[in-house]
Scaffold this active site. Structure first.
Site, PDB file in Angstrom:
ATOM      1  N   HIS A 168       0.844  -1.197   0.000  1.00 21.04           N
ATOM      2  CA  HIS A 168       0.000   0.000   0.000  1.00 21.04           C
ATOM      3  C   HIS A 168       0.877   1.245   0.000  1.00 21.04           C
ATOM      4  O   HIS A 168       0.654   2.182  -0.749  1.00 21.04           O
ATOM      5  CB  HIS A 168      -0.928   0.005   1.212  1.00 21.04           C
ATOM      6  N   GLU A 196       1.093   8.213  -3.577  1.00 23.17           N
ATOM      7  CA  GLU A 196       1.991   7.773  -2.512  1.00 23.17           C
ATOM      8  C   GLU A 196       3.251   8.635  -2.447  1.00 23.17           C
ATOM      9  O   GLU A 196       3.741   8.962  -1.360  1.00 23.17           O
ATOM     10  CB  GLU A 196       2.361   6.297  -2.701  1.00 23.17           C
ATOM     11  N   HIS A 243       3.585  10.833   0.847  1.00 23.95           N
ATOM     12  CA  HIS A 243       4.513  10.200   1.784  1.00 23.95           C
ATOM     13  C   HIS A 243       5.973  10.238   1.327  1.00 23.95           C
ATOM     14  O   HIS A 243       6.871  10.437   2.139  1.00 23.95           O
ATOM     15  CB  HIS A 243       4.097   8.744   2.011  1.00 23.95           C
TER      16      HIS A 243
END
Length: 255
Positions: A68, A117, A121
């Site tokens: 993920h 992502e 992040h």
């Protein structure tokens, strides 16, 4: 001491004191800087559960745990000017499509999930030198995924998709015994008429030296308790130790 020398001595002492104070202040600020983080979460999700969370028609989701994301514990979107560029990870594309697929969208050319992502992040993880480029960030996440090898661990422990229920404590104990650390496990709560929670995500935590560590928060650390992915009204939360746990082998028709 002559007045002139005394004047320069006082001025020098004052300058040195001011410099030390400023340096100390910068150190204090850096520890409390909004982009400072202390641990990384390597999140695996179970594609069948991801499909259950979505109204989308998932086409043959992978029957193995996929990535993920790789998330610093308390930062998001640290550099909005550092845009995702898929050409920087072209050498990783084969592994990215296999181990980090966009479960909800089957097109091999779709890169929106990876962009999300990176933007949210990766730009924060990049404060660490070993993760300070898109190729390093995605490449290291793939490397850690292979190192953890969650799929093999669960199979060795006899934990596999089934129509029968598992006890969450048994899953936790198996993982802790195998890895020597406590991961974080998230589930979908039971829907109306259901008695079991559905396992959806398993997160392993790493230090800045990329060593496995417990996911429980130490003093002064934040705990990434919010679900990173909410689809419609479905949202993952930390699994209950008392509810039976469903580890689905195939996508059920959405109600």
């Amino acid at each position: 001491m002559k007045p002139a020398k005394l004047h320069y001595w006082i001025l020098g002492w004052f300058s040195m004191t001011l410099c030390c104070w400023c340096t100390s202040d910068k150190i204090i600020q850096s520890e409390n800087h909004p982009h400072t983080w202390k641990k990384l979460y390597l999140a695996h999700h179970w594609p069948v559960t991801v499909c259950k969370m979505s109204a989308n028609d998932c086409q043959d989701p992978p029957e193995y745990w996929t990535i993920h994301g790789l998330w610093p514990d308390k930062t998001e979107e640290c550099n909005r000017t550092w845009h995702f560029n898929v050409t920087e990870i072209k050498d990783l594309m084969s592994d990215m499509r296999r181990y980090w697929p966009d479960v909800l969208h089957s097109s091999l050319n779709r890169t929106q999930f990876w962009k999300h992502e990176w933007d949210k992040h990766g730009t924060c993880a990049a404060t660490l030198q070993v993760l300070n480029s898109q190729k390093k960030y995605f490449g290291k996440a793939l490397e850690l995924y292979q190192h953890v090898d969650l799929n093999s661990c669960l199979l060795k422990a006899g934990i596999k998709p089934s129509s029968s229920y598992y006890q969450m404590t048994a899953i936790k104990e198996a993982l802790t015994r195998f890895y020597g650390v406590t991961p974080k496990i998230q589930c979908l709560p039971p829907e109306e008429g259901e008695k079991a929670q559905t396992i959806g995500q398993i997160e392993f935590c790493f230090t800045k030296e990329l060593q496995l560590r417990n996911c429980t928060a130490l003093k002064g650390e934040s705990d990434l308790t919010q679900a990173d992915w909410k689809l419609g009204t479905e949202e993952l939360s930390v699994c209950s130790d008392t509810l039976p746990t469903y580890y689905p082998s195939q996508v059920q028709d959405n109600k």
